[in-house]
Design an enzyme around this catalytic site. Structure first.
Site, PDB file in Angstrom:
ATOM      1  N   ILE A  12       0.852  -1.107  -0.015  1.00  0.00           N
ATOM      2  CA  ILE A  12       0.085   0.086  -0.048  1.00  0.00           C
ATOM      3  C   ILE A  12       0.831   1.245  -0.006  1.00  0.00           C
ATOM      4  O   ILE A  12       0.413   2.258  -0.540  1.00  0.00           O
ATOM      5  CB  ILE A  12      -0.954   0.015   1.372  1.00  0.00           C
ATOM      6  CG1 ILE A  12      -2.251   1.057   0.987  1.00  0.00           C
ATOM      7  CG2 ILE A  12      -0.320   0.320   2.584  1.00  0.00           C
ATOM      8  CD1 ILE A  12      -3.284   0.776   1.737  1.00  0.00           C
ATOM      9  N   ASN A  25      -3.218   1.327  15.780  1.00  0.00           N
ATOM     10  CA  ASN A  25      -3.754   1.373  17.103  1.00  0.00           C
ATOM     11  C   ASN A  25      -4.106   2.634  17.577  1.00  0.00           C
ATOM     12  O   ASN A  25      -4.011   3.642  17.258  1.00  0.00           O
ATOM     13  CB  ASN A  25      -2.701   0.311  17.786  1.00  0.00           C
ATOM     14  CG  ASN A  25      -1.562   1.203  18.021  1.00  0.00           C
ATOM     15  OD1 ASN A  25      -1.609   2.319  18.480  1.00  0.00           O
ATOM     16  ND2 ASN A  25       0.006   0.784  17.567  1.00  0.00           N
ATOM     17  N   VAL A  34       1.281  -2.961   8.674  1.00  0.00           N
ATOM     18  CA  VAL A  34       1.064  -2.139   7.501  1.00  0.00           C
ATOM     19  C   VAL A  34       1.490  -0.696   8.321  1.00  0.00           C
ATOM     20  O   VAL A  34       1.744   0.013   7.530  1.00  0.00           O
ATOM     21  CB  VAL A  34      -0.429  -2.188   6.666  1.00  0.00           C
ATOM     22  CG1 VAL A  34      -1.660  -1.723   7.843  1.00  0.00           C
ATOM     23  CG2 VAL A  34      -0.493  -1.388   5.603  1.00  0.00           C
ATOM     24  N   ASP A  35       1.028  -0.762   9.409  1.00  0.00           N
ATOM     25  CA  ASP A  35       1.162   0.570  10.238  1.00  0.00           C
ATOM     26  C   ASP A  35       2.970   0.940  10.341  1.00  0.00           C
ATOM     27  O   ASP A  35       3.247   2.008  10.105  1.00  0.00           O
ATOM     28  CB  ASP A  35       0.685   0.620  11.701  1.00  0.00           C
ATOM     29  CG  ASP A  35       0.777   1.923  12.504  1.00  0.00           C
ATOM     30  OD1 ASP A  35       0.929   2.751  11.968  1.00  0.00           O
ATOM     31  OD2 ASP A  35       0.541   1.646  13.552  1.00  0.00           O
ATOM     32  N   GLY A 120      -4.570  -8.588  10.378  1.00  0.00           N
ATOM     33  CA  GLY A 120      -3.289  -9.473  10.660  1.00  0.00           C
ATOM     34  C   GLY A 120      -3.205  -9.638  12.137  1.00  0.00           C
ATOM     35  O   GLY A 120      -4.027 -10.766  12.592  1.00  0.00           O
ATOM     36  N   VAL A 121      -2.535  -9.076  12.921  1.00  0.00           N
ATOM     37  CA  VAL A 121      -2.065  -9.317  14.298  1.00  0.00           C
ATOM     38  C   VAL A 121      -3.434  -8.999  15.086  1.00  0.00           C
ATOM     39  O   VAL A 121      -3.574  -9.732  16.015  1.00  0.00           O
ATOM     40  CB  VAL A 121      -1.009  -8.418  15.005  1.00  0.00           C
ATOM     41  CG1 VAL A 121       0.297  -8.741  14.613  1.00  0.00           C
ATOM     42  CG2 VAL A 121      -1.362  -7.030  14.968  1.00  0.00           C
TER      43      VAL A 121
HETATM   44  N1  AR6 Z   1       0.535  -3.208   2.136  1.00  0.00           N
HETATM   45  C1  AR6 Z   1      -0.622  -3.884   2.394  1.00  0.00           C
HETATM   46  N2  AR6 Z   1      -1.126  -4.569   3.175  1.00  0.00           N
HETATM   47  C2  AR6 Z   1      -0.182  -4.821   4.167  1.00  0.00           C
HETATM   48  C3  AR6 Z   1       1.197  -4.319   4.261  1.00  0.00           C
HETATM   49  C4  AR6 Z   1       1.307  -3.557   3.323  1.00  0.00           C
HETATM   50  N3  AR6 Z   1       2.766  -2.846   3.184  1.00  0.00           N
HETATM   51  N4  AR6 Z   1       1.775  -4.812   5.506  1.00  0.00           N
HETATM   52  C5  AR6 Z   1       0.820  -5.848   5.854  1.00  0.00           C
HETATM   53  N5  AR6 Z   1      -0.287  -5.785   5.306  1.00  0.00           N
HETATM   54  P1  AR6 Z   1      -2.000  -5.516  10.542  1.00  0.00           P
HETATM   55  P2  AR6 Z   1      -4.244  -5.149  12.241  1.00  0.00           P
HETATM   56  C6  AR6 Z   1      -1.631  -6.413   5.529  1.00  0.00           C
HETATM   57  O1  AR6 Z   1      -1.285  -6.526  11.501  1.00  0.00           O
HETATM   58  O2  AR6 Z   1      -4.404  -6.484  12.212  1.00  0.00           O
HETATM   59  C7  AR6 Z   1       0.080  -2.869  14.106  1.00  0.00           C
HETATM   60  O3  AR6 Z   1       1.170  -3.077  15.020  1.00  0.00           O
HETATM   61  C8  AR6 Z   1      -1.439  -7.696   6.137  1.00  0.00           C
HETATM   62  O4  AR6 Z   1      -1.113  -8.824   5.676  1.00  0.00           O
HETATM   63  O5  AR6 Z   1      -0.763  -4.350   9.651  1.00  0.00           O
HETATM   64  O6  AR6 Z   1      -5.534  -4.366  11.958  1.00  0.00           O
HETATM   65  C9  AR6 Z   1      -0.831  -1.642  14.545  1.00  0.00           C
HETATM   66  O7  AR6 Z   1       0.066  -0.526  15.184  1.00  0.00           O
HETATM   67  C10 AR6 Z   1      -2.928  -7.906   6.791  1.00  0.00           C
HETATM   68  O8  AR6 Z   1      -3.583  -8.462   5.977  1.00  0.00           O
HETATM   69  O9  AR6 Z   1      -2.969  -4.956  10.936  1.00  0.00           O
HETATM   70  C11 AR6 Z   1      -1.823  -2.328  15.573  1.00  0.00           C
HETATM   71  O10 AR6 Z   1      -1.098  -2.422  16.754  1.00  0.00           O
HETATM   72  C12 AR6 Z   1      -3.348  -6.544   6.953  1.00  0.00           C
HETATM   73  O11 AR6 Z   1      -2.391  -5.705   6.157  1.00  0.00           O
HETATM   74  C13 AR6 Z   1      -2.026  -3.543  15.073  1.00  0.00           C
HETATM   75  O12 AR6 Z   1      -0.713  -3.882  13.928  1.00  0.00           O
HETATM   76  C14 AR6 Z   1      -3.525  -5.881   8.309  1.00  0.00           C
HETATM   77  O13 AR6 Z   1      -2.459  -6.449   9.096  1.00  0.00           O
HETATM   78  C15 AR6 Z   1      -3.085  -3.485  14.007  1.00  0.00           C
HETATM   79  O14 AR6 Z   1      -3.401  -4.946  13.423  1.00  0.00           O
END
Ligand code: AR6
Length: 171
Positions: A12, A25, A34-35, A120-121
Site C-alpha cells: 500500500i 492502534n 502495515v502501520d 493481521g495481528v
Molecule cells: N501493504 C498492504 N497490506 C499490508 C502491508 C502493506 N505494506 N503490510 C501488512 N499488510 P496488520 P491489524 C496486511 O497486522 O490486524 C500494528 O502493529 C497484512 O497482511 O498490519 O489491523 C498496529 O500498530 C494484513 O492483511 O493490522 C496495530 O497495533 C493487513 O495488512 C495492529 O498492528 C492488516 O494487518 C493492527 O493490527
C-alpha cells in the site's frame, strides 16, 4: 458513474492515491504490520504529526499528511481486536470503513486505498472482514464522491478473497 472498486496485490505504501488508510492502534504512534510500513515510508514527520492527535478510538479515524509517501494523506483507523465475535467487532470494523470514507469525503479525497483492517495481528477472520470491507466500500462507491477505491492486498490469498467478494453482487 459509480467509483470502481478494485483489489490489487500490492504494498500500500507504493500507491499514488489521494489517501491511504492505516490499520493503526489507538495510540496512533506506530506499530508493526502495515502501520510500521507506512511510518517507515512516510518518515519521522508522520509520527510527529500523529503525536499531536492524542490517539484515536477503535472504529474512529483521524487524518494526517502523507509526507514522503506518494499518497497525499494517511487516514488512520484502529480496527477491532478479534475477541470471538461477540464484542461488537463487526460493528466496529464497519465503523472503521464508514468513518474513514466520511473523513475522506470531507477532505475532497477522490482516490483511496485500504489495507485489510484487523486482518493481521488483530486476528479478524479474513472472509468476514473482507465481506464487511466490500459491503461498506460498495455503498460509498454508489455515490459520486469517489473515483477509485482500492483494496491493497499484501498476498495472493487476500487478493483471492477480495476478488471473490467483489464478484458477488450483494454481500
Ligand atoms: N501493504 C498492504 N497490506 C499490508 C502491508 C502493506 N505494506 N503490510 C501488512 N499488510 P496488520 P491489524 C496486511 O497486522 O490486524 C500494528 O502493529 C497484512 O497482511 O498490519 O489491523 C498496529 O500498530 C494484513 O492483511 O493490522 C496495530 O497495533 C493487513 O495488512 C495492529 O498492528 C492488516 O494487518 C493492527 O493490527
Amino acid at each position: 458513474m459509480p467509483a470502481p472498486l478494485q483489489a490489487l496485490q500490492t504494498n500500500i505504501v507504493t500507491l499514488k492515491v489521494d489517501a491511504i488508510v492505516n490499520a493503526a492502534n489507538t495510540s496512533l504512534l506506530g506499530g508493526g504490520g502495515v502501520d510500521g510500513a507506512i511510518h517507515r515510508a512516510a518518515g519521522p514527520e508522520l509520527l510527529a504529526e500523529c503525536r499531536a492527535l492524542n490517539g484515536c478510538k477503535t472504529g474512529q479515524a483521524k487524518i494526517t499528511r502523507g509526507y514522503k509517501l506518494p499518497a497525499r494523506h494517511v487516514i488512520h483507523t484502529p480496527g477491532p481486536v478479534w475477541h470471538g465475535g461477540h464484542a461488537g467487532e463487526a460493528e466496529l470494523l464497519a465503523s472503521c470503513y464508514r468513518t474513514t470514507l466520511a473523513l475522506a469525503k470531507e477532505n475532497s479525497i477522490k482516490t483511496i486505498a485500504y489495507p485489510a483492517i484487523s486482518c493481521g495481528v488483530y486476528g479478524y477472520p479474513l472472509e468476514q472482514a473482507v465481506a464487511i470491507a466490500v459491503r461498506e466500500c460498495r455503498a460509498a462507491a454508489q455515490s459520486e464522491d469517489f473515483e477509485k477505491i482500492i483494496f491493497a492486498c499484501f498476498d495472493a490469498n487476500m487478493l483471492a478473497l477480495y476478488q471473490a467478494a467483489l464478484a458477488k453482487p450483494n454481500h
